[in-house]
Design an enzyme around this catalytic site. Structure first.
Site, mmCIF file in Angstrom:
data_model
loop_
_atom_site.group_PDB
_atom_site.id
_atom_site.type_symbol
_atom_site.label_atom_id
_atom_site.label_comp_id
_atom_site.label_asym_id
_atom_site.label_seq_id
_atom_site.Cartn_x
_atom_site.Cartn_y
_atom_site.Cartn_z
ATOM 1 N N ASN A 163 48.766 19.373 -8.259
ATOM 2 C CA ASN A 163 48.412 18.586 -9.439
ATOM 3 C C ASN A 163 46.991 18.896 -9.913
ATOM 4 O OD1 ASN A 163 50.902 17.127 -9.340
ATOM 5 N ND2 ASN A 163 50.048 15.876 -7.696
ATOM 6 N N HIS A 220 55.571 5.073 -9.943
ATOM 7 C CA HIS A 220 55.221 5.562 -8.618
ATOM 8 C C HIS A 220 55.646 4.593 -7.506
ATOM 9 C CE1 HIS A 220 52.007 8.277 -10.498
ATOM 10 N NE2 HIS A 220 52.813 9.069 -9.826
ATOM 11 N N GLU A 241 53.820 4.317 -16.225
ATOM 12 C CA GLU A 241 52.998 5.524 -16.132
ATOM 13 C C GLU A 241 52.913 6.112 -17.535
ATOM 14 O OE1 GLU A 241 54.153 8.351 -13.093
ATOM 15 O OE2 GLU A 241 55.026 6.727 -11.898
ATOM 16 N N SER A 273 55.669 11.453 -13.174
ATOM 17 C CA SER A 273 55.299 12.508 -12.245
ATOM 18 C C SER A 273 56.431 13.434 -11.848
ATOM 19 C CB SER A 273 54.710 11.887 -10.978
ATOM 20 O OG SER A 273 55.650 11.036 -10.349
ATOM 21 N N ASP A 303 49.398 3.543 -15.345
ATOM 22 C CA ASP A 303 48.953 4.534 -14.373
ATOM 23 C C ASP A 303 48.861 5.881 -15.088
ATOM 24 O OD1 ASP A 303 48.554 6.286 -12.294
ATOM 25 O OD2 ASP A 303 50.119 5.463 -11.014
ATOM 26 N N HIS A 307 48.773 11.420 -14.003
ATOM 27 C CA HIS A 307 49.038 12.809 -14.397
ATOM 28 C C HIS A 307 48.571 13.124 -15.811
ATOM 29 C CE1 HIS A 307 51.316 13.770 -10.753
ATOM 30 N NE2 HIS A 307 51.666 12.491 -10.796
ATOM 31 N N LYS A 318 43.912 14.489 -9.031
ATOM 32 C CA LYS A 318 44.811 15.424 -9.713
ATOM 33 C C LYS A 318 43.992 16.311 -10.650
ATOM 34 C CE LYS A 318 48.866 12.606 -8.860
ATOM 35 N NZ LYS A 318 48.247 11.660 -7.907
#
Length: 384
Positions: free
Chosen positions: A39, A126, A172, A176, A201, A204, A234
């Site tokens: 990542n 997640h 998110e 992910s 979140d 990424h 990441k």
């Protein structure tokens, strides 16, 4: 004595054997081959300016370890400087630094939502979010992935049954394992209509998206009902996580968050690394631009090959379905020099085992072409 020890361990042996039979037994593998697994999206994990900042900090006397919790002697100047600058950078009133994204999500969901409140989680958030929800005080509902209507339906159904507390919507910004984006505009609107908090979140997306890498929540900054987790391990190439929120919620976490109060503070040296990563985002915008160009190139190549994927981002899932077949494909690609890993349940839903192809600045266009040629070869062109 030996037989007693074996008997004690037998349930664990049986569980491992069951995982092995289902092609889901995990093992640790070294970093070998061209990076299509990490990542480290902006290739900051090995950036010289971050290394130099850490060396300079060590030479200036910054300790490697904090030596205690933040509320004891572990609160260092490096932590506070990072939090102040991070809050300014992300357009938030305040920030709080945690040791990692998992603990940050767990800490949020076991501290802020109270008994009588409602948590509404996207089904693909997640694992740390699901664990925090299970360990917390609030009721929890799981809604269909990226479906704003099902979010609102869950809230209305709960209120119709007498639910009167606060609502917390959790998503998110970039998922992910599927590489698709959350409908943030709709989620923000729902949070406003329902007098709810929205927790996002950005694991990424931080560094890779938004002006200067501020993430996909950047257009909604300074909102009192928005809480954001910016993972630092990441695209920022370091470790830890920053939670940005209102000053009141930060103070509440400092006073009531057990994973914060009772944990040794993150390394002050890592706070230096994260601060330098945030400065790098501002001083080297070409990294974000190069990543966007590489992602666009890869998706053009993928489309030309007839590969179907739900993603338009740097996370490209190749859905296989069968666990064993996914792992065979991963091994075949690794044997050709490409570090691509197979992902199986429970990390992803049953029947959706996949290759997770990650695009980072650790590779170039020639590497992407070669990797896709190898994928065609090992799958014999039979894309799903």
């Amino acid at each position: 004595m030996r037989s007693i020890q074996i008997a004690r361990l037998s349930p664990y042996v049986a569980a491992l054997n069951a995982l092995n039979e289902d092609e889901r037994l995990r093992c640790l593998k070294p970093r070998v081959g061209i990076d299509f697994a990490s990542n480290d999206y902006l290739a900051l994990g090995n950036a010289s300016r971050i290394k130099k900042a850490m060396v300079a900090a060590l030479e200036a006397g910054t300790p490697v370890g904090a030596g205690g919790s933040r509320l004891l002697r572990g609160n260092c100047e490096e932590h506070e400087r990072l939090e102040t600058e991070a809050a300014q950078f992300f357009g938030a009133e305040a920030a709080l630094f945690f040791g990692g994204g998992y603990i940050a999500n767990f800490a949020l969901l076991t501290t802020l939502p109270q008994r009588g409140d409602l948590l509404v989680l996207d089904s693909l958030v997640h694992a740390s979010i699901h664990e925090g929800a299970r360990a917390g005080r609030a009721e929890c509902r799981i809604h269909a992935h990226n479906d704003p209507q099902s979010v609102e339906d869950a809230i209305r159904a709960w209120r119709n049954k007498g639910g009167a507390g606060r609502v917390w919507i959790v998503a998110e910004s970039l998922y992910s394992m599927d590489g698709d984006f959350a409908p943030l505009e709709e989620l923000v609107a729902i949070a406003d209509r329902q007098d709810a908090f929205l927790i996002v979140d950005e694991a990424h997306a931080t560094g890779a998206y938004g002006h200067q890498g501020r993430g996909l929540t950047a257009p909604y900054d300074k909102r009192e009902n928005l809480i954001v987790v910016h993972t630092c391990g990441k695209a920022l190439g370091a470790a830890g996580a920053l939670v940005t929120a209102s000053g009141i919620l930060r103070d509440f976490m400092v006073n009531r968050c057990r994973p914060f109060i009772f944990a040794t503070a993150p390394s002050p040296l890592m706070a230096v690394a994260v601060r330098e990563a945030l400065l790098t985002l501002q001083k080297e915008p070409e990294r974000q631009q190069r990543l966007a160009k590489l992602v666009a190139f890869a998706h053009r190549q993928i489309t030309s090959l007839g590969l179907r994927t739900p993603s338009t981002s740097q996370i490209v899932p190749y859905i296989v379905g069968d666990n064993a077949h996914a792992m065979r494909l991963a091994s075949a690609l690794q044997a050709r020099g490409f570090d691509i890993r197979g992902i199986r349940p429970p990390t992803v839903p049953a029947g959706t085992a996949r290759l997770r192809i990650s695009l980072t600045l650790n590779v170039g266009e020639a590497d992407v072409r070669a990797m896709l040629d190898a994928l065609v070869e090992v799958t014999r062109g039979s894309f799903r």
